[in-house]
Design an enzyme around this catalytic site. Structure first.
Site, short mmCIF file in Angstrom:
data_model
loop_
_atom_site.label_atom_id
_atom_site.label_comp_id
_atom_site.label_asym_id
_atom_site.label_seq_id
_atom_site.Cartn_x
_atom_site.Cartn_y
_atom_site.Cartn_z
CG HIS A 126 -0.49 0.25 2.53
ND1 HIS A 126 -0.39 1.52 3.06
CD2 HIS A 126 -0.09 -0.59 3.51
CE1 HIS A 126 0.05 1.44 4.31
NE2 HIS A 126 0.25 0.17 4.61
CG ASP A 138 2.07 1.72 8.13
OD1 ASP A 138 1.82 1.12 7.06
OD2 ASP A 138 1.24 1.84 9.06
CD GLU A 172 -3.18 -1.05 4.90
OE1 GLU A 172 -2.96 -2.09 5.56
OE2 GLU A 172 -3.02 0.09 5.40
CD GLU A 173 -2.41 2.89 7.26
OE1 GLU A 173 -3.10 2.37 8.18
OE2 GLU A 173 -1.19 2.73 7.18
CG ASP A 201 1.56 -3.02 5.54
OD1 ASP A 201 2.19 -1.98 5.80
OD2 ASP A 201 0.35 -3.15 5.73
CG HIS A 288 -0.72 4.19 12.34
ND1 HIS A 288 -1.98 3.64 12.45
CD2 HIS A 288 -0.19 3.68 11.20
CE1 HIS A 288 -2.21 2.83 11.42
NE2 HIS A 288 -1.12 2.84 10.65
#
Length: 476
Positions: A126, A138, A172-173, A201, A288
């Site tokens: 992603h 990420d 994706e998130e 990922d 994140h």
């Protein structure tokens, strides 16, 4: 990686048609057997090149509000960066608009135009991140290792036993929406062509683990074989089950695997003993968060993932011997106009991101004329068409916008030429909403270096704009 766990159970492992090539043992008394050529040795993927892609993704985030969330300017610029690299390398590249995504945006699909079309090995990651930061581990990390592997494959141009397809997913998130949309768009026959999907990922975590999706499956065998050769003792990716883009493929019955280095879960003392790092701490301390920058990536871990992907590609899809006579692929450079002006030449300001005339994809296009004054503007590029190919297809997308009111008289013209010969002429009479694809067979120019030229001429009254985007000249 998606931030919340799905409630549905992860699909059970399914049988796969993929096989890992092995060298047959010799027998003094057994019959002689004819076997397929062994794969060529996989290339080393330069981690410095992967890191350069990560730096570019971080710059894109910095220039676009600090993040690359799906649907944002940062995400759109990320797509344009990857697309430009792939098109220049000779890939067949398409953008798929995800109409069901939370943030409407595009998947990017790139296929190397060699190997049987009904035997596909697919590698995906992603491309989007969260809005908290630039999203480098990420998941610029997975996106970058795939991009560099794709570029090295194009440079090597080996003989292909299977077709290799790469994908960079959006949204994706927000719930694996981009990959799910893609899988749902495939017919049953098209799904059957995909013999394995591999997902990457978060592959650069600083307190990394070495995890493989469905580690005991046949699909995972080449990924595991490479890490076993390094003595890494990989484990099953339990943290990521159902939380990344392999899940929609699993649900559709397509065999899957992939690498991961870990997210917010904590490293055990046993894992720290064999892998190093800090026990009791998260695999990725910036998961994140705003600190997910290029400083949040381990070069060692990134390198091991990148080289493992190359090993899998060469084991699964590359045959021995030398390439055929057709060194095909894309011959136009920067056909999407997203990477500056080179190698195009012509009138100043033709390649632009000016908003009155939108690009077909990305932010930039070639906008000729539209001044309402007597003016001639040009755009050209020298291209070399290889010998030995079957197809040589020029495609460009053209939007004609005019203020001319007489619908029967030509006032302004766009002439398209190759090698000095005119392919087509368009005018204010071709005005229409949106872009129209224009396609031409250039087989007559095989083996030649010719100049592709767009020339726009406009009279002194009332503007006509000729807007060109996504120019490709594919040999196959």
């Amino acid at each position: 990686m998606r931030g919340r766990t799905l409630t549905a159970a992860v699909a059970l492992a399914v049988a796969t048609a993929l096989t890992v090539p092995t060298t047959p043992s010799a027998s003094a008394s057994g019959p002689t057997r004819t076997v397929a050529p062994a794969p060529l040795a996989a290339p080393d993927i330069a981690v410095a090149n992967v890191q350069a892609h990560l730096t570019q993704f971080q710059t894109i985030a910095q220039q676009n509000g600090g993040h690359r969330r799906a649907g944002s300017a940062g995400y759109t610029a990320s797509v344009a960066y990857v697309k430009g690299k792939l098109q220049a390398a000779g890939y067949t590249v398409t953008e798929q608009v995800c109409t069901s995504c939370v943030y409407r945006s595009n998947n990017l699909i790139a296929e190397w135009p060699a190997g049987p079309t009904d035997q596909v090995v697919m590698f995906g990651a992603h491309l989007d991140g969260v809005s908290a930061g630039p999203g480098i581990n990420d998941n610029a990390s997975g996106s970058a290792v795939l991009l560099e592997n794709a570029l090295v494959l194009a440079q090597q141009r080996p003989t292909m036993t299977k077709r290799v397809r790469f994908a960079w997913w959006t949204d994706e998130e927000q719930g694996l929406n981009g990959s799910e949309f893609y899988v749902n768009s495939l017919s049953a026959t098209q799904r059957g062509y995909i013999k394995g999907y591999y997902n990457f990922d978060m592959v650069g975590s600083t307190n990394a683990g070495y995890f493989i999706n469905r580690i005991t499956s046949t699909t995972a065998a080449p990924l595991k074989a490479y890490w076993d050769s390094l003595g890494l003792q990989p484990e099953e990716n339990r943290e990521g089950q159902g939380r990344s883009d392999d899940y929609p493929f699993q649900q559709a019955g397509i065999p899957t695997s992939g690498y991961a280095a870990g997210a917010s879960a904590r490293k055990t003392s046993a894992q720290a003993a064999k892998w190093g790092g800090t026990s009791g701490a998260s695999y990725d301390p910036c998961y994140h968060r705003s600190c997910d920058t290029t400083s949040n990536v381990s070069a060692t871990v990134l390198n091991r993932n990148a080289d493992g992907i190359a090993y899998a590609i060469w084991q699964l899809a590359v045959g021995g011997g030398t390439p055929g006579p057709c060194a095909g692929g894309e011959t136009v450079g920067n056909g999407s106009f997203e990477n500056g002006t080179t190698p195009w030449t012509g009138s100043t300001g033709v390649i632009t991101n000016a908003t009155p005339q939108p690009a077909r994809t990305g932010a930039y296009k070639a906008w000729l004329n539209g001044d309402g004054t007597t003016r001639t503007e040009t755009l050209s590029q020298s291209v070399t068409l290889p010998v030995g190919c079957t197809n040589y297809t020029l495609t460009f997308h053209l939007h004609v916008d005019t203020a001319e009111t007489t619908g029967t008289r030509v006032y302004d013209r766009l002439t398209v030429q190759v090698g000095g010969a005119t392919l087509a002429t368009y005018s204010n009479l071709n005005a229409a909403a949106g872009y129209v694809a224009r396609t031409f067979d250039l087989a007559a120019y095989a083996g030649q270096t010719v100049t592709l030229t767009f020339t726009g001429t406009e009279d002194a009254n009332l503007q006509t704009s000729f807007v060109v985007d996504d120019v490709t000249l594919l040999a196959s």
